[in-house]
Design an enzyme around this catalytic site. Structure first.
Site, PDB file in Angstrom:
ATOM      1  N   HIS A 136      65.100  30.360 -69.432  1.00  0.00           N
ATOM      2  CA  HIS A 136      66.233  29.571 -68.938  1.00  0.00           C
ATOM      3  C   HIS A 136      67.573  30.245 -69.212  1.00  0.00           C
ATOM      4  CE1 HIS A 136      66.307  27.916 -73.145  1.00  0.00           C
ATOM      5  NE2 HIS A 136      67.599  27.908 -72.922  1.00  0.00           N
ATOM      6  N   ASP A 180      58.791  29.502 -70.815  1.00  0.00           N
ATOM      7  CA  ASP A 180      60.208  29.759 -71.108  1.00  0.00           C
ATOM      8  C   ASP A 180      60.406  31.088 -71.822  1.00  0.00           C
ATOM      9  OD1 ASP A 180      62.905  29.172 -70.942  1.00  0.00           O
ATOM     10  OD2 ASP A 180      62.956  28.108 -72.855  1.00  0.00           O
ATOM     11  N   ASN A 239      71.942  29.672 -79.138  1.00  0.00           N
ATOM     12  CA  ASN A 239      70.813  30.126 -79.963  1.00  0.00           C
ATOM     13  C   ASN A 239      69.568  30.380 -79.118  1.00  0.00           C
ATOM     14  OD1 ASN A 239      71.969  28.390 -82.732  1.00  0.00           O
ATOM     15  ND2 ASN A 239      71.032  30.412 -82.971  1.00  0.00           N
ATOM     16  N   SER A 240      69.552  29.901 -77.900  1.00  0.00           N
ATOM     17  CA  SER A 240      68.386  30.064 -77.042  1.00  0.00           C
ATOM     18  C   SER A 240      67.968  31.517 -76.953  1.00  0.00           C
ATOM     19  CB  SER A 240      68.678  29.563 -75.629  1.00  0.00           C
ATOM     20  OG  SER A 240      68.738  28.178 -75.587  1.00  0.00           O
ATOM     21  N   LEU A 284      42.582  24.474 -65.892  1.00  0.00           N
ATOM     22  CA  LEU A 284      41.360  23.678 -65.927  1.00  0.00           C
ATOM     23  C   LEU A 284      41.291  22.699 -64.764  1.00  0.00           C
ATOM     24  CD1 LEU A 284      38.749  22.940 -67.381  1.00  0.00           C
ATOM     25  CD2 LEU A 284      40.079  21.428 -68.877  1.00  0.00           C
ATOM     26  N   ILE A 321      45.532  14.661 -68.024  1.00  0.00           N
ATOM     27  CA  ILE A 321      45.049  14.090 -69.279  1.00  0.00           C
ATOM     28  C   ILE A 321      46.110  13.184 -69.885  1.00  0.00           C
ATOM     29  CG2 ILE A 321      43.471  15.991 -69.840  1.00  0.00           C
ATOM     30  CD1 ILE A 321      45.682  17.138 -71.633  1.00  0.00           C
TER      31      ILE A 321
END
Length: 491
Positions: free
Chosen positions: A138, A168, A240-241, A296, A300
């Site tokens: 991002h 990400d 900080n990303s 898969l 769920i």
């Protein structure tokens, strides 16, 4: 940096696809191997306690910062984004003398999308001396120009080799040699409560250092169940990303990605992508320029106590299959709605998010051994995972538990046209929902497909299953094409 919010709400019948934001806001906010050098020896020197203070020794991260801080970079991004221009005629009285004036200069009524320059900053870290850098996807989204700045003030134009929005993770490359690199650690060796350190550029303050402890491992987030996040209480903020999370030995164990926040700023809950997952993504991008994820083909949801009681489980654990993709790997393997996946390749599935995280670490074509609970008995199933697809494993929100009382449903069989429209072979239309069912979130217009995993096509079948049930039942409901099990307390 991404932020996300976990505000409580009543049950909403929707399949929640995995994905979160990073770094700040209540929302998860995106914050936004190395040719490993040997880990710094004895990097955590015990600082002497202050006079009069209890004899508790705190870690000293100065050696880690001095040795590996130069491998942490600031990333500046320039890009473009489309924004809708304001319509000057909107809300204006046609008799207003300025109406014709604006109409003359905006003959099409305005509102056409316009390009807007986007500027952003983030962090990253160098994993090879020839200029390979890891950061968040991002951070470089929609980037036209990426500049990397080192701690020695040198700047390089970076090329985005590839980015994987699902995890990400992004990989950059600069044309340089003999750059400082970080050491790569193993998140599996890390324990909850251990000290960790973040280095990055929060709010543009380059090479800022913050520290905290590991709060949890394998954390699943509402919007991104494919990543088993490391939760910490390290202060991370926008900028900080993409920066590294170090353990007390000076090894990178994660990439700071998101925070939980009500304000957009740090509030004590931060999330990092495990470095082993990020390295695997990096290797695929470097080798092929893209990432393929195993699949898969199921939706769920979490197993709470009410659902565990309904399916006869000894404890509320596992991943409850609410729907199976037609023609997908799960259907070919024999998985059915109502199955509870309790183990995958011998690893216990405690939270439903454990399953997508485990599948995400596999490769398309791999086989996975599943232990499922079906109709009161354990069953072994082997599935061959599918290849990359836009359809990802989904996690559904089961909502809260219902109150005590009767089921409270008025039902009728579906007409042939209704079955065709809903895309189902059986089921009952819910004409009215009251009492415990309504409290659980069931609404008129929903389609009831099964009770406790038993398909139903008549009111008598529903009565029979409910009569045999204990204190709760699990209703498989379809709404707007999505399916989810709803636990209803019977008392």
């Amino acid at each position: 940096m991404k932020t996300f919010s976990l505000t409580p709400s009543r049950f909403v019948l929707a399949l929640v696809a995995a994905g979160v934001i990073g770094g700040a806001g209540v929302s998860a906010v995106q914050l936004g191997q190395a040719r490993a050098a040997a880990p710094a020896a004895a990097v955590v020197a015990a600082a002497p306690p202050a006079p009069g203070a209890p004899g508790v020794l705190m870690p000293d991260f100065s050696q880690i910062t001095a040795r590996y801080g130069p491998a942490v970079v600031n990333i500046s991004v320039v890009g473009t984004t489309k924004v809708a221009s304001q319509n000057p005629l909107e809300g204006m009285d046609p008799d207003d003398p300025f109406y014709q004036f604006f109409r003359h200069f905006a003959p099409n009524g305005g509102g056409a999308p316009q390009s807007q320059t986007l500027r952003a900053e983030g962090s990253g870290f160098i994993v090879s001396a020839d200029g390979t850098i890891l950061t968040n996807a991002h951070v470089v989204k929609d980037a036209k120009e990426v500049t990397v700045k080192l701690t020695d003030r040198r700047e390089f134009r970076a090329k985005v080799l590839g980015a994987d929005p699902q995890t990400d993770v992004a990989v950059l490359k600069v044309d340089a040699h003999d750059l400082p690199v970080v050491a790569i650690g193993n998140p599996k060796d890390m324990n909850v409560g251990e000290w960790v350190l973040a280095i990055g550029s929060p709010f543009g303050f380059e090479n800022s250092v913050t520290a905290g402890v590991v709060s949890a491992k394998g954390r699943s987030l509402p919007d991104d169940s494919a990543v088993p996040f490391i939760q910490t209480d390290v202060a991370v903020n926008p900028g900080n990303s993409g920066g590294p999370l170090f353990n007390a030995r000076g090894e990178v164990v994660g990439i700071n990605s998101q925070i939980y926040s009500r304000t957009g700023g740090y509030q004590g809950v931060s999330f990092a992508i495990p470095i082993d997952l990020a390295t695997r993504i990096k290797d695929q991008i470097v080798a092929h320029g893209k990432v393929e994820h195993a699949r898969l083909g199921v939706a769920i949801q979490e197993v709470n106590q009410a659902l565990a009681d309904s399916f006869g489980l000894d404890k509320p654990a596992g991943a409850l299959v609410s729907s199976v993709e037609k023609g997908g790997p799960a259907e070919k393997a024999g998985l059915q709605p109502g199955d509870v996946i309790r183990k995958a390749d011998g690893q216990a599935i405690i939270s439903s998010g454990d399953l997508p995280a485990l599948v995400g670490r596999a490769n398309p074509g791999d086989t996975i051994a599943l232990e499922v609970w079906r109709k009161g008995a354990a069953k072994e199933i082997t599935a061959k995972l599918g290849g990359a697809s836009a359809k990802a494993e989904k996690t559904a929100d089961a909502g809260g538990a219902a109150q005590q009382g009767r089921l409270g449903l008025a039902l009728r069989p579906l007409q042939p046209g209704e079955r065709q429209q809903a895309g189902v072979e059986g089921g009952l239309l819910i004409e009215q929902a009251a009492g415990p069912a309504a409290t659980a979130g069931v609404e008129a217009g929903d389609v009831l497909l099964s009770v406790n995993g038993t398909p139903v096509a008549s009111v008598e079948q529903v009565r029979a299953v409910v009569a045999r049930s204990g204190k709760s039942v699990a209703l498989l409901i379809q709404r707007d094409g999505d399916k989810i099990f709803v636990p209803v307390r019977l008392g």
